[in-house]
Design a protein around this motif. Structure first.
Motif, PDB file in Angstrom:
ATOM      1  N   ALA A 194       0.834  -1.219   0.000  1.00 19.95           N
ATOM      2  CA  ALA A 194       0.000   0.000   0.000  1.00 19.95           C
ATOM      3  C   ALA A 194       0.856   1.252   0.000  1.00 19.95           C
ATOM      4  N   ILE A 195       2.061   1.150   0.638  1.00 21.25           N
ATOM      5  CA  ILE A 195       2.951   2.313   0.653  1.00 21.25           C
ATOM      6  C   ILE A 195       3.580   2.524  -0.721  1.00 21.25           C
ATOM      7  N   ILE A 196       3.958   1.458  -1.375  1.00 22.14           N
ATOM      8  CA  ILE A 196       4.692   1.564  -2.633  1.00 22.14           C
ATOM      9  C   ILE A 196       3.760   1.799  -3.817  1.00 22.14           C
ATOM     10  N   GLU A 197       2.515   1.265  -3.772  1.00 24.46           N
ATOM     11  CA  GLU A 197       1.620   1.295  -4.925  1.00 24.46           C
ATOM     12  C   GLU A 197       1.364   2.708  -5.472  1.00 24.46           C
ATOM     13  N   PRO A 198       1.099   3.728  -4.588  1.00 27.92           N
ATOM     14  CA  PRO A 198       0.860   5.076  -5.163  1.00 27.92           C
ATOM     15  C   PRO A 198       2.071   5.643  -5.869  1.00 27.92           C
ATOM     16  N   LEU A 199       3.269   5.174  -5.445  1.00 32.68           N
ATOM     17  CA  LEU A 199       4.475   5.739  -6.058  1.00 32.68           C
ATOM     18  C   LEU A 199       4.714   5.185  -7.453  1.00 32.68           C
ATOM     19  N   LYS A 200       4.196   3.964  -7.734  1.00 27.01           N
ATOM     20  CA  LYS A 200       4.465   3.348  -9.025  1.00 27.01           C
ATOM     21  C   LYS A 200       3.843   4.157 -10.155  1.00 27.01           C
ATOM     22  N   GLY A 201       2.604   4.508 -10.001  1.00 28.18           N
ATOM     23  CA  GLY A 201       1.953   5.299 -11.045  1.00 28.18           C
ATOM     24  C   GLY A 201       2.485   6.718 -11.106  1.00 28.18           C
ATOM     25  N   ARG A 257      -2.880  12.148 -21.068  1.00 26.55           N
ATOM     26  CA  ARG A 257      -4.091  11.532 -21.643  1.00 26.55           C
ATOM     27  C   ARG A 257      -5.253  11.902 -20.733  1.00 26.55           C
ATOM     28  N   PRO A 258      -6.121  12.804 -21.165  1.00 27.42           N
ATOM     29  CA  PRO A 258      -7.226  13.224 -20.304  1.00 27.42           C
ATOM     30  C   PRO A 258      -8.185  12.077 -20.024  1.00 27.42           C
ATOM     31  N   ALA A 259      -8.700  12.045 -18.810  1.00 22.23           N
ATOM     32  CA  ALA A 259      -9.646  11.008 -18.380  1.00 22.23           C
ATOM     33  C   ALA A 259     -10.482  11.574 -17.251  1.00 22.23           C
ATOM     34  N   ARG A 260     -11.541  10.860 -16.923  1.00 21.64           N
ATOM     35  CA  ARG A 260     -12.397  11.260 -15.798  1.00 21.64           C
ATOM     36  C   ARG A 260     -11.611  10.975 -14.510  1.00 21.64           C
ATOM     37  N   THR A 261     -11.252  12.021 -13.790  1.00 23.07           N
ATOM     38  CA  THR A 261     -10.341  11.915 -12.646  1.00 23.07           C
ATOM     39  C   THR A 261     -11.048  12.409 -11.393  1.00 23.07           C
ATOM     40  N   ASP A 262     -10.986  11.592 -10.349  1.00 25.36           N
ATOM     41  CA  ASP A 262     -11.541  11.978  -9.051  1.00 25.36           C
ATOM     42  C   ASP A 262     -10.552  12.915  -8.361  1.00 25.36           C
ATOM     43  N   VAL A 263     -10.956  14.146  -8.129  1.00 28.70           N
ATOM     44  CA  VAL A 263     -10.072  15.138  -7.523  1.00 28.70           C
ATOM     45  C   VAL A 263      -9.657  14.711  -6.119  1.00 28.70           C
ATOM     46  N   ALA A 264     -10.553  14.106  -5.362  1.00 29.83           N
ATOM     47  CA  ALA A 264     -10.233  13.700  -3.990  1.00 29.83           C
ATOM     48  C   ALA A 264      -9.153  12.631  -3.975  1.00 29.83           C
ATOM     49  N   VAL A 265      -9.212  11.662  -4.935  1.00 33.42           N
ATOM     50  CA  VAL A 265      -8.202  10.600  -4.996  1.00 33.42           C
ATOM     51  C   VAL A 265      -6.842  11.202  -5.320  1.00 33.42           C
ATOM     52  N   LEU A 324      -5.826  14.203  -4.787  1.00 36.55           N
ATOM     53  CA  LEU A 324      -5.369  14.983  -3.638  1.00 36.55           C
ATOM     54  C   LEU A 324      -4.885  14.064  -2.522  1.00 36.55           C
ATOM     55  N   GLY A 325      -5.559  12.898  -2.352  1.00 40.19           N
ATOM     56  CA  GLY A 325      -5.118  11.951  -1.337  1.00 40.19           C
ATOM     57  C   GLY A 325      -3.742  11.399  -1.648  1.00 40.19           C
ATOM     58  N   ASN A 326      -3.484  11.054  -2.937  1.00 41.34           N
ATOM     59  CA  ASN A 326      -2.160  10.570  -3.315  1.00 41.34           C
ATOM     60  C   ASN A 326      -1.094  11.627  -3.070  1.00 41.34           C
ATOM     61  N   ILE A 378       0.840  18.236  -5.895  1.00 36.61           N
ATOM     62  CA  ILE A 378       2.068  18.058  -5.097  1.00 36.61           C
ATOM     63  C   ILE A 378       2.871  19.352  -5.063  1.00 36.61           C
ATOM     64  N   ASN A 379       2.970  20.033  -6.200  1.00 34.62           N
ATOM     65  CA  ASN A 379       3.718  21.297  -6.251  1.00 34.62           C
ATOM     66  C   ASN A 379       3.056  22.358  -5.376  1.00 34.62           C
TER      67      ASN A 379
END
Length: 624
Positions: free
Chosen positions: A454-461, A469-477, A479-481, A520-521
């Motif tokens: 779970a710690i490493i998975e967000p870093l992979k992407g 590539r634009p896509a439907r993106t959840d802003v909360a997700v 922001l959580g990452n 992040i910035n």
């Protein structure tokens, strides 16, 4: 109905305006030539007039010094006469006074001076060539006071009895070391008045008090070249150097320059001299050259006023001649140029007709080639720009990962230690045959492995390099990452996070990785801004307004200064210390937002601190 007037193109308008411009330029050249001729003539004429006037002034100064100073030695010789000494030793002896007066009358007649007299210690005239001054008290005269003090006195004064102006020279009469009296000679200044005509211009003589004592213009006499102080006026009234004359201001404002080495005086009056000596009306003449000398040993100043009207008249004639000459040369040049143009047009007419079609065809071909080349260059530039932007985004991700390496290492250290311990225990329990305990340990190991994943998975992407590539993106997700990457720093710096965004509420149409990079910035900049703040609160909010989804990042720092806010999104501009960042984060973030069809803005919040607002378009199915 009349037809509308044809419109002229730019070339036709320029061609129509060219004669007017050439005419104005020619007039300007003629005027400039006239002014240059006028200035050169004025300068040359003034220098010639200055040289001639200086020569006349030198000669006249020598004449004045010869007239006035030729009898200065006489008072010094009177103390050698025994009758003068005897009188001063016995001032009350009438016979000696008569003998001394007789001698002084003979001496005065021989010298041709105005008067010769001897004063006692108290300033009373004891003997004189003129009986009218006998017994007169002259103790108030400056020349008596200076001679009584042992110095030679030289002063202009008006006679007390006869009222005649004269140059008075006094000398102390000594009897050993004692001053018994004063010998005085009055030199007439009438020869100087008769010599003014030698100069041929108005002139004056001013004494050490800057008062005009002699002048070729009677109205200038007994006027002061400068404003006399009140105490000086009182002294002049007490000494009665100018008799009952009232000292007024000189009618002209004379600002002079004096050379201390040569004692040459020079200046220029902006206006001429009137007929009566007063200031003339402006424009009557064109200035006056003022030249002067300081007479040696007399502290008198000789000034001559030479009118520059003749110089100006000659300059006007020279200016007219220069203007006419310039006009003639311009006209000759125009005629020659017109002749050459006609010949050249005749020679080039047929050639231009033949080349016109070729030139137009060549121009069209060149334009087509240039257009195709510009299209290729623009496509290549767009590809290069897109690749460079991808590289900068990836570099920003790697920089963020480098900053988070310490925190991630700390997060993984504890699970790894637990795995090492549990695995060792499992081996020991298996040796003992306690399989139930071994199974429990293996279950704990599985949970620890899931926790590390779970710690490493967000870093992979996040670390993966990819194109937008634009896509439907959840802003909360997203922001959580972003918050997950700053988890260690948030806890270390005791930052309170107020996150008002819940998953599944706000969606945006953008690339998820790039949205995380922007967030992040913004969060990193907010944490930097709150480093020295007494209270560290990070407020996050999101919502939908019109056809845009928005996200705000609000910190509790000191806010943005006006100078910083104006340059905030400039590339390579940074308020951080040298070596900390390149100043590209906000510039890249705004480019990412604009590329997605949104905007990134910054301002100071009403409650304090800086507030960044990110706007992104809604997904197509969410558009109202």
């Amino acid at each position: 109905m009349s037809a509308p007037a044809p419109q002229l193109n730019a070339a036709q308008r320029r061609a129509a305006a060219r004669p007017v411009l050439l005419t104005l330029l020619s007039l300007a050249i003629v005027v400039l030539a006239g002014w240059a001729g006028f200035s050169a003539s004025v300068r040359q004429g003034t220098e010639a007039l200055r040289a001639e006037s200086n020569h006349q002034l030198d000669l006249f100064a020598s004449v004045v010094q010869g007239m006035v100073r030729q009898l200065e030695y006489v008072p010094a010789t009177l103390q050698l006469h025994p009758e003068v000494l005897a009188l001063l030793r016995q001032p009350g002896d009438g016979a000696r006074a008569a003998q001394a007066s007789s001698y002084l009358r003979r001496l005065n007649a021989h010298l041709g001076s105005a008067a010769v007299f001897v004063l006692g210690e108290r300033g009373q005239v004891l003997a004189a060539s003129e009986p009218a001054v006998l017994g007169e008290d002259l103790s108030f005269r400056p020349y008596f006071l200076e001679a009584l003090a042992g110095r030679v006195g030289r002063h202009f004064a008006i006679g007390v009895r006869d009222g005649r102006p004269g140059y008075f020279v006094s000398h102390p009469v000594h009897d050993g070391a004692r001053v018994l009296g004063v010998a005085v000679i009055q030199i007439s200044l009438e020869p100087v008045n008769q010599a003014w005509s030698l100069l041929g211009a108005p002139a004056l003589l001013a004494d050490s008090n800057q008062v005009v004592v002699l002048s070729s213009r009677p109205e200038w006499r007994y006027t002061a070249l400068t404003d006399l102080a009140l105490d000086r006026r009182v002294d002049l009234q007490l000494t009665r150097l100018y008799g009952e004359q009232r000292i007024t201001r000189f009618p002209l404002q004379v600002d002079l320059r004096v050379d201390e080495d040569s004692q040459i005086v020079e200046g220029v009056l902006p206006e001429g001299l009137g007929q009566a000596g007063a200031r003339s009306r402006p424009g009557a003449t064109r200035g006056v050259l003022v030249l002067g000398r300081t007479l040696d040993g007399m502290d008198w100043r000789l000034l001559m006023f030479t009118d520059l009207q003749v110089v100006r008249q000659d300059a006007v004639r020279a200016s007219f001649l220069a203007a006419v000459s310039a006009g003639f040369l311009l006209l000759l040049g125009v005629l020659v140029n017109q002749r050459r143009r006609i010949v050249r047009q005749k020679l080039m007419a047929n050639r231009e007709l033949e080349e016109k079609v070729l030139l137009r065809t060549q121009a069209l071909s060149d334009a087509n080639r240039q257009l195709r080349k510009e299209v290729r260059d623009r496509e290549q530039a767009e590809r290069t720009l897109r690749n460079a932007q991808d590289e900068l985004v990836h570099a920003g991700k790697m920089a963020a990962l480098g900053q988070l390496a310490t925190g991630i290492t700390h997060e993984l250290t504890q699970p790894l230690g637990a795995i090492r311990t549990l695995s060792a225990n499992a081996v020991e329990f298996m040796r003992r045959g306690e399989l139930e305990t071994v199974g429990s340990n293996l279950g704990i190991l599985a949970r620890l492995a899931d926790q590390m994943g779970a710690i490493i998975e967000p870093l992979k992407g996040f670390a993966r390099k990819s194109q937008a590539r634009p896509a439907r993106t959840d802003v909360a997700v997203a922001l959580g990452n972003a918050l997950f990457l700053y988890d260690q720093r948030l806890r270390k710096e005791c930052v309170q996070v107020q996150n008002a965004i819940a998953p599944g509420q706000v969606f945006a149409w953008c690339d998820p990785n790039r949205l995380e990079q922007v967030l992040i910035n913004l969060i990193g900049n907010a944490l930097d801004a709150m480093r020295d703040a007494p209270e560290r609160v990070l407020r996050l909010a999101a919502g939908v307004q019109g056809e845009q989804a928005w996200v705000t990042v609000h910190d509790s720092g000191s806010g943005l200064a006006e100078a910083v806010k104006a340059r905030l999104f400039e590339p390579f501009f940074s308020t951080k210390e040298a070596g900390v960042g390149l100043g590209l984060g906000l510039a890249i973030s705004r480019d990412i937002a604009r590329e997605a069809g949104g905007e990134l803005e910054a301002d100071n919040h009403a409650d304090g601190g800086a507030c960044f607002r990110l706007s992104l378009p809604l997904p197509p199915d969410d558009t109202p």
